[in-house]
Scaffold this active site. Structure first.
Site, mmCIF file in Angstrom:
data_model
loop_
_atom_site.group_PDB
_atom_site.id
_atom_site.type_symbol
_atom_site.label_atom_id
_atom_site.label_comp_id
_atom_site.label_asym_id
_atom_site.label_seq_id
_atom_site.Cartn_x
_atom_site.Cartn_y
_atom_site.Cartn_z
ATOM 1 N N LYS A 24 15.984 9.552 23.479
ATOM 2 C CA LYS A 24 17.143 10.288 22.947
ATOM 3 C C LYS A 24 18.165 10.522 24.055
ATOM 4 O O LYS A 24 17.867 10.397 25.236
ATOM 5 C CB LYS A 24 16.724 11.655 22.382
ATOM 6 C CG LYS A 24 15.642 11.617 21.326
ATOM 7 C CD LYS A 24 16.121 11.041 20.037
ATOM 8 C CE LYS A 24 14.978 11.043 19.019
ATOM 9 N NZ LYS A 24 15.237 10.205 17.899
ATOM 10 N N SER A 75 16.935 5.359 15.698
ATOM 11 C CA SER A 75 17.623 6.592 16.068
ATOM 12 C C SER A 75 18.655 6.437 17.183
ATOM 13 O O SER A 75 19.567 7.243 17.283
ATOM 14 C CB SER A 75 16.621 7.674 16.458
ATOM 15 O OG SER A 75 16.012 7.372 17.686
#
Length: 164
Positions: free
Chosen positions: A83, A40
């Site tokens: 993230k 990710s």
């Protein structure tokens, strides 16, 4: 003889407790090394990279847009996620995916942040689960430690120029 063994044992336990407390405080308030897995955050952080996550920014409320953070997963509290912060409370953020024709927007509520992976096509992030509470943030990633040839400060987001 038994007394000498008892004194040495108590002394060892005392040192173990002291060093355990010091280690706990260091990991809780200074920082920790984190091994990241999954695609990710590619290309910024790849599978099995080791990063250093400092904790002071979280405690001093100094998390900013563009920072990469380690946070508790909103789905599984035993799992951490890595993230990039794309929106802070009050910000207007794009909630649609990169391939969506029509763009949708929302505002980040008070006490929350909007997190997205750098690999927008292969990331489960706030576009899936919405904004996350600031309290779930564990720390801000400031250095890539491993592999050695990539040691240093992390790059800017490859998605900074995307159209909202």
């Amino acid at each position: 003889m038994f007394r000498g063994f008892f004194v040495k044992t108590i002394s060892f336990v005392g040192y173990t407790v002291q060093y355990g407390c010091i280690a706990h405080c260091a990991f809780e308030y200074i920082g920790e090394f984190v091994s990241c897995s999954g695609p990710s955050m590619e290309p910024t952080i790849t599978n099995h990279d080791v990063v250093f996550s400092e904790r002071a920014s979280r405690h001093l409320c100094r998390i900013q847009k563009g920072d990469i953070v380690i946070a508790k997963s909103p789905f599984d509290p035993k799992m951490n996620i890595c993230k990039r912060v794309m929106g802070l409370e009050g910000d207007k953020v794009c909630t649609s995916g990169p391939s969506d024709i029509f763009k949708t927007h929302t505002y980040v509520p008070r006490g929350h942040v909007w997190l997205e992976g750098d690999n927008l096509r292969n990331s489960t992030d706030s576009r899936s689960y919405g904004p996350i509470p600031y309290a779930l943030i564990r720390g801000r990633v400031c250095l890539k430690m491993w592999p050695p040839h990539n040691f240093g400060v992390l790059a800017e987001s490859p998605n900074d120029g995307r159209i909202l």
